[in-house]
Every structure is written in structure tokens, then in C-alpha cells.
Design a protein around this motif. Structure first.
Motif, PDB file in Angstrom:
ATOM      1  N   GLY A 100       0.809  -1.208   0.000  1.00 43.51           N
ATOM      2  CA  GLY A 100       0.000   0.000   0.000  1.00 43.51           C
ATOM      3  C   GLY A 100       0.847   1.264   0.000  1.00 43.51           C
ATOM      4  O   GLY A 100       0.537   2.223  -0.711  1.00 43.51           O
ATOM      5  N   ARG A 101       1.912   1.267   0.779  1.00 41.07           N
ATOM      6  CA  ARG A 101       2.776   2.446   0.825  1.00 41.07           C
ATOM      7  C   ARG A 101       3.506   2.648  -0.502  1.00 41.07           C
ATOM      8  O   ARG A 101       3.676   3.779  -0.962  1.00 41.07           O
ATOM      9  N   ILE A 102       3.945   1.550  -1.081  1.00 38.14           N
ATOM     10  CA  ILE A 102       4.611   1.660  -2.385  1.00 38.14           C
ATOM     11  C   ILE A 102       3.644   2.216  -3.420  1.00 38.14           C
ATOM     12  O   ILE A 102       4.007   3.086  -4.222  1.00 38.14           O
ATOM     13  N   GLU A 103       2.417   1.745  -3.396  1.00 41.55           N
ATOM     14  CA  GLU A 103       1.427   2.222  -4.356  1.00 41.55           C
ATOM     15  C   GLU A 103       1.172   3.709  -4.188  1.00 41.55           C
ATOM     16  O   GLU A 103       1.107   4.463  -5.183  1.00 41.55           O
ATOM     17  N   ARG A 104       1.063   4.163  -2.951  1.00 45.32           N
ATOM     18  CA  ARG A 104       0.833   5.594  -2.714  1.00 45.32           C
ATOM     19  C   ARG A 104       2.042   6.422  -3.150  1.00 45.32           C
ATOM     20  O   ARG A 104       1.897   7.511  -3.726  1.00 45.32           O
ATOM     21  N   CYS A 105       3.252   5.924  -2.875  1.00 40.36           N
ATOM     22  CA  CYS A 105       4.454   6.645  -3.298  1.00 40.36           C
ATOM     23  C   CYS A 105       4.503   6.766  -4.816  1.00 40.36           C
ATOM     24  O   CYS A 105       4.873   7.821  -5.358  1.00 40.36           O
ATOM     25  N   MET A 106       4.114   5.690  -5.511  1.00 43.32           N
ATOM     26  CA  MET A 106       4.112   5.735  -6.969  1.00 43.32           C
ATOM     27  C   MET A 106       3.093   6.748  -7.481  1.00 43.32           C
ATOM     28  O   MET A 106       3.351   7.490  -8.437  1.00 43.32           O
ATOM     29  N   GLU A 107       1.952   6.794  -6.860  1.00 40.92           N
ATOM     30  CA  GLU A 107       0.914   7.745  -7.273  1.00 40.92           C
ATOM     31  C   GLU A 107       1.389   9.183  -7.077  1.00 40.92           C
ATOM     32  O   GLU A 107       1.229  10.036  -7.963  1.00 40.92           O
TER      33      GLU A 107
END
Length: 248
Positions: A56-63
Motif C-alpha cells: 500500500g505504501r509503495i502504491e501511494r508513493c508511486m501515485e
């Protein structure tokens, strides 16, 4: 001009988003995700390669990084934008990591200082992580200086290549700039000055670890007390750290 409470709240929310964006970019660097983003990667692929962060954190960082233009989204995958690719490798990566962390930590230190009983001025940080980050941010200057500026400064290039060349690093801090100068000019002798014990303690460790103890001399000394003005080929003078009367 802020006309009502709603506008004030909107302003702080926008500025907070900028802070979190900077933090997200720092996470991409410090977690090592940038190393994998030189190629197109899915979130699942990145999560498998970086166990320190949840999916989830990786996904938010990518966004966040995508909105900022640091990465590009291609279908279900992400990759670094062309201009960000050089910062996935050293020494540019460490310098940018240091710049981001130093700025974020100094903002928090500034906020905390508003509660001190007595006001303070000048550079007085003692947090080892902040000091090291500030030093890391300066380490990119020497290779850029050598590649882009030295050739236009008379015979400086030839002088720095001599085995007896000397460089004065005023405000040596944790020694990162001095170490980087020695790596650019292997025969260079550096005299580094600072008045902060906390920074000099870290500098001694960094210099020893870099194997440059014979090339870098560290002194606890204020710049105004130096009496060797004519013995250096080049001097680094961070004027923004030095009081105006002392600078003169």
C-alpha cells in the motif's frame, strides 16, 4: 492575502501536500526503489523487491511521484522519468537523499526552536542524522565543479592536479565535501575548519572510513582565526553560514 479561515486552511493543506510529496520522493531514494524503476515495474514486483515497505505504501508513493512527474505510469507499471534516472545512481542519489532529509529535518528543528526559552541564531544543529544529511547534500558539488567550472578558472585545473595542491574547506561539517574533493583530485591535501564538535566527531569517522586521513586535516578553528590565507589553491567559503561582520 488570506481573506477567510477557509483560505488559510486550504493554504496549509496545499503546503502539507508538498511536504508529503518531498517525503515520498525521499522514500523512493532511501528505500532503494529507484534502482528498480529504471525499468518498467508493477506494484507487485516492487513490493517483492522492497520488503521494508508495504504494498500500500509503495502504491501511494508511486501515485504521488507520478503526479510530481518523477515517475511515469504506463498501464499497470511505473518507471523513472528520464530526467530522474541519473539520481538512481551514486553519487547523485546520495546527494539528493541528503538534500531532502536535511531540509525536512531542519524544518522540524526550526519548528521545535520556537518553544525554546532563549532564541538562538546560526547553525547549531547537533543531530547526527541531520549533520550527515547536510554533508551528503554537498558531496555532489566537487564532480560538478570539476566537470563544468574548473576549466574556466585560469590555471586552476593544472594547479589542482599537482601533488602539492591544497584546498581549504571552511565549515567542513562531517567531511563529505572534503572527501568528494579528494576523490576528484587524488593528490589533493585538504584543511577542513569547523567550530562544532558534533560535526567534527562525525567528520573524523568519515575521513578514516574513506581512507583519507593522510589527505584531510581537520581543525577546530573559526575561519576568521586562520592565518594561512595565501597557502591554498582553492577555498570553499559557505557565506550563508558566516555572520556578515565575520565574513568581511
Amino acid at each position: 492575502m488570506i481573506g477567510n479561515p477557509q483560505e488559510m486552511r486550504q493554504l496549509t493543506q496545499e503546503l502539507a501536500a508538498s511536504v508529503w510529496t518531498l517525503g515520498a520522493i525521499g522514500v523512493l531514494l532511501e528505500s532503494g526503489l529507484v534502482e528498480y524503476l529504471r525499468e518498467l515495474r508493477s506494484i507487485d514486483d516492487l513490493a517483492a523487491r522492497c520488503p521494508a515497505l508495504t504494498r500500500g505504501r509503495i502504491e501511494r508513493c508511486m501515485e504521488v511521484a507520478s503526479v510530481a512527474g518523477v515517475v511515469t505510469a504506463e498501464g499497470a507499471g511505473f518507471r523513472l522519468a528520464e530526467g530522474a534516472v541519473p539520481f538512481s545512481q551514486q553519487p547523485m542519489r546520495a546527494a539528493l537523499e541528503g538534500d531532502i532529509r536535511a531540509n525536512l529535518m531542519q524544518v522540524l528543528a526550526f519548528l521545535d526552536s520556537s518553544k525554546d526559552a532563549r532564541p538562538q541564531s546560526g547553525w547549531r544543529h547537533t543531530n547526527p542524522a541531520l549533520l550527515q544529511a547536510q554533508g551528503d547534500a554537498s558531496a555532489m558539488f566537487p564532480p560538478m565543479f570539476k566537470a563544468n567550472m574548473v576549466a574556466s578558472l585560469g590555471d586552476l585545473a593544472a594547479r589542482l592536479d599537482r601533488p602539492e595542491a591544497r584546498f581549504l574547506d571552511i565549515g567542513v561539517g562531517v567531511g563529505s565535501l572534503a572527501i568528494a574533493m579528494c576523490r576528484c583530485w587524488p593528490g589533493l591535501h585538504v584543511v577542513g575548519l569547523d567550530t562544532l564538535d558534533a560535526a567534527l566527531d562525525i567528520a573524523r569517522h568519515n575521513v578514516e572510513r574513506a581512507g583519507l586521513a593522510l589527505h584531510i586535516e581537520l581543525r577546530k578553528l573559526a575561519a576568521a582565526e586562520l592565518r594561512e590565507e595565501e597557502s591554498f589553491d582553492l577555498a570553499w567559503l559557505p557565506s550563508f553560514f558566516i555572520p556578515a561582520d565575520t565574513l568581511a
